[in-house]
Design a protein around this motif. Sequence first.
Motif, PDB file in Angstrom:
ATOM      1  N   SER A  29       0.726  -0.964  -0.115  1.00  0.00           N
ATOM      2  CA  SER A  29      -0.336  -0.277   0.118  1.00  0.00           C
ATOM      3  C   SER A  29       1.140   1.370  -0.003  1.00  0.00           C
ATOM      4  O   SER A  29       0.208   2.214  -0.394  1.00  0.00           O
ATOM      5  CB  SER A  29      -0.642   0.028   1.307  1.00  0.00           C
ATOM      6  OG  SER A  29       0.085   0.623   2.368  1.00  0.00           O
ATOM      7  N   ILE A  30       2.209   1.362   0.339  1.00  0.00           N
ATOM      8  CA  ILE A  30       3.011   2.497   1.066  1.00  0.00           C
ATOM      9  C   ILE A  30       3.352   3.062  -0.665  1.00  0.00           C
ATOM     10  O   ILE A  30       3.762   3.024  -1.126  1.00  0.00           O
ATOM     11  CB  ILE A  30       3.872   2.248   1.754  1.00  0.00           C
ATOM     12  CG1 ILE A  30       3.641   2.007   2.472  1.00  0.00           C
ATOM     13  CG2 ILE A  30       4.938   3.235   1.102  1.00  0.00           C
ATOM     14  CD1 ILE A  30       4.727   1.864   4.253  1.00  0.00           C
ATOM     15  N   ALA A  31       4.248   1.727  -1.427  1.00  0.00           N
ATOM     16  CA  ALA A  31       4.441   1.519  -3.194  1.00  0.00           C
ATOM     17  C   ALA A  31       3.245   2.007  -3.870  1.00  0.00           C
ATOM     18  O   ALA A  31       3.698   2.968  -4.401  1.00  0.00           O
ATOM     19  CB  ALA A  31       5.244   0.251  -3.190  1.00  0.00           C
ATOM     20  N   ALA A  32       2.144   1.326  -3.765  1.00  0.00           N
ATOM     21  CA  ALA A  32       1.232   2.095  -4.405  1.00  0.00           C
ATOM     22  C   ALA A  32       0.472   3.743  -4.458  1.00  0.00           C
ATOM     23  O   ALA A  32       0.811   4.339  -5.075  1.00  0.00           O
ATOM     24  CB  ALA A  32      -0.349   1.445  -4.418  1.00  0.00           C
ATOM     25  N   TRP A  35       3.797   5.312  -5.967  1.00  0.00           N
ATOM     26  CA  TRP A  35       3.432   5.526  -7.138  1.00  0.00           C
ATOM     27  C   TRP A  35       2.500   6.530  -7.854  1.00  0.00           C
ATOM     28  O   TRP A  35       2.466   7.186  -8.547  1.00  0.00           O
ATOM     29  CB  TRP A  35       3.062   4.101  -7.365  1.00  0.00           C
ATOM     30  CG  TRP A  35       2.709   4.348  -9.312  1.00  0.00           C
ATOM     31  CD1 TRP A  35       4.590   3.561  -9.818  1.00  0.00           C
ATOM     32  CD2 TRP A  35       2.654   3.740  -9.937  1.00  0.00           C
ATOM     33  NE1 TRP A  35       3.565   4.165 -11.401  1.00  0.00           N
ATOM     34  CE2 TRP A  35       2.179   3.598 -11.250  1.00  0.00           C
ATOM     35  CE3 TRP A  35       0.766   3.549  -9.642  1.00  0.00           C
ATOM     36  CZ2 TRP A  35       1.383   3.434 -13.078  1.00  0.00           C
ATOM     37  CZ3 TRP A  35      -0.706   4.168 -10.294  1.00  0.00           C
ATOM     38  CH2 TRP A  35      -0.103   3.461 -12.545  1.00  0.00           C
ATOM     39  N   SER A  36       1.377   6.612  -6.760  1.00  0.00           N
ATOM     40  CA  SER A  36       0.541   7.463  -7.677  1.00  0.00           C
ATOM     41  C   SER A  36       0.233   8.454  -7.197  1.00  0.00           C
ATOM     42  O   SER A  36      -0.605   9.371  -7.810  1.00  0.00           O
ATOM     43  CB  SER A  36      -1.175   6.395  -7.271  1.00  0.00           C
ATOM     44  OG  SER A  36      -1.315   6.918  -6.287  1.00  0.00           O
ATOM     45  N   ASP A  37       0.857   8.756  -6.679  1.00  0.00           N
ATOM     46  CA  ASP A  37       1.217   9.716  -6.237  1.00  0.00           C
ATOM     47  C   ASP A  37       3.232  10.865  -5.808  1.00  0.00           C
ATOM     48  O   ASP A  37       3.910  10.429  -5.135  1.00  0.00           O
ATOM     49  CB  ASP A  37       0.990  10.990  -4.487  1.00  0.00           C
ATOM     50  CG  ASP A  37       0.942  12.224  -3.959  1.00  0.00           C
ATOM     51  OD1 ASP A  37       1.812  13.150  -5.113  1.00  0.00           O
ATOM     52  OD2 ASP A  37       0.672  12.311  -2.877  1.00  0.00           O
ATOM     53  N   PRO A  38       2.589  11.669  -7.242  1.00  0.00           N
ATOM     54  CA  PRO A  38       4.423  11.385  -7.649  1.00  0.00           C
ATOM     55  C   PRO A  38       5.237  13.250  -6.585  1.00  0.00           C
ATOM     56  O   PRO A  38       6.189  13.074  -6.521  1.00  0.00           O
ATOM     57  CB  PRO A  38       4.170  12.082  -8.771  1.00  0.00           C
ATOM     58  CG  PRO A  38       3.159  12.645  -9.048  1.00  0.00           C
ATOM     59  CD  PRO A  38       2.333  12.196  -8.066  1.00  0.00           C
ATOM     60  N   SER A  39       3.997  13.665  -5.662  1.00  0.00           N
ATOM     61  CA  SER A  39       5.164  14.668  -5.160  1.00  0.00           C
ATOM     62  C   SER A  39       6.130  14.307  -4.561  1.00  0.00           C
ATOM     63  O   SER A  39       7.056  15.478  -4.401  1.00  0.00           O
ATOM     64  CB  SER A  39       3.639  16.044  -4.417  1.00  0.00           C
ATOM     65  OG  SER A  39       3.161  14.606  -2.792  1.00  0.00           O
ATOM     66  N   GLU A  40       6.304  13.682  -3.739  1.00  0.00           N
ATOM     67  CA  GLU A  40       7.700  13.174  -2.902  1.00  0.00           C
ATOM     68  C   GLU A  40       8.308  13.278  -4.039  1.00  0.00           C
ATOM     69  O   GLU A  40       9.321  13.829  -3.494  1.00  0.00           O
ATOM     70  CB  GLU A  40       8.089  11.790  -2.194  1.00  0.00           C
ATOM     71  CG  GLU A  40       8.681  11.820  -1.277  1.00  0.00           C
ATOM     72  CD  GLU A  40       8.845  12.739   0.103  1.00  0.00           C
ATOM     73  OE1 GLU A  40      10.259  12.413   0.223  1.00  0.00           O
ATOM     74  OE2 GLU A  40       7.774  13.536   0.026  1.00  0.00           O
TER      75      GLU A  40
END
Length: 64
Positions: A29-32, A35-40
């Motif tokens: 879930s952390i990886a997903a 992946w879906s939120d490129p802000s970091e």
Amino acid sequence: MVSAESREALRQALELHKQELRFAVQDLSIAARSWSDPSESIRVHPGAWLASAFLVGVWLGRGR
């Protein structure tokens, strides 16, 4: 018939596998989310994102 020791060993193994599965699901879930939120990734590598956006803009602009 299964002995009490075997039953206990199976129960402990099942608990261990359940905990490992829980950790794997958390990691997934952390990886997903990452992946879906490129802000970091943008925060960590702003230059690469800026250069990529520029190149995509140039590529899209050349098509016309």
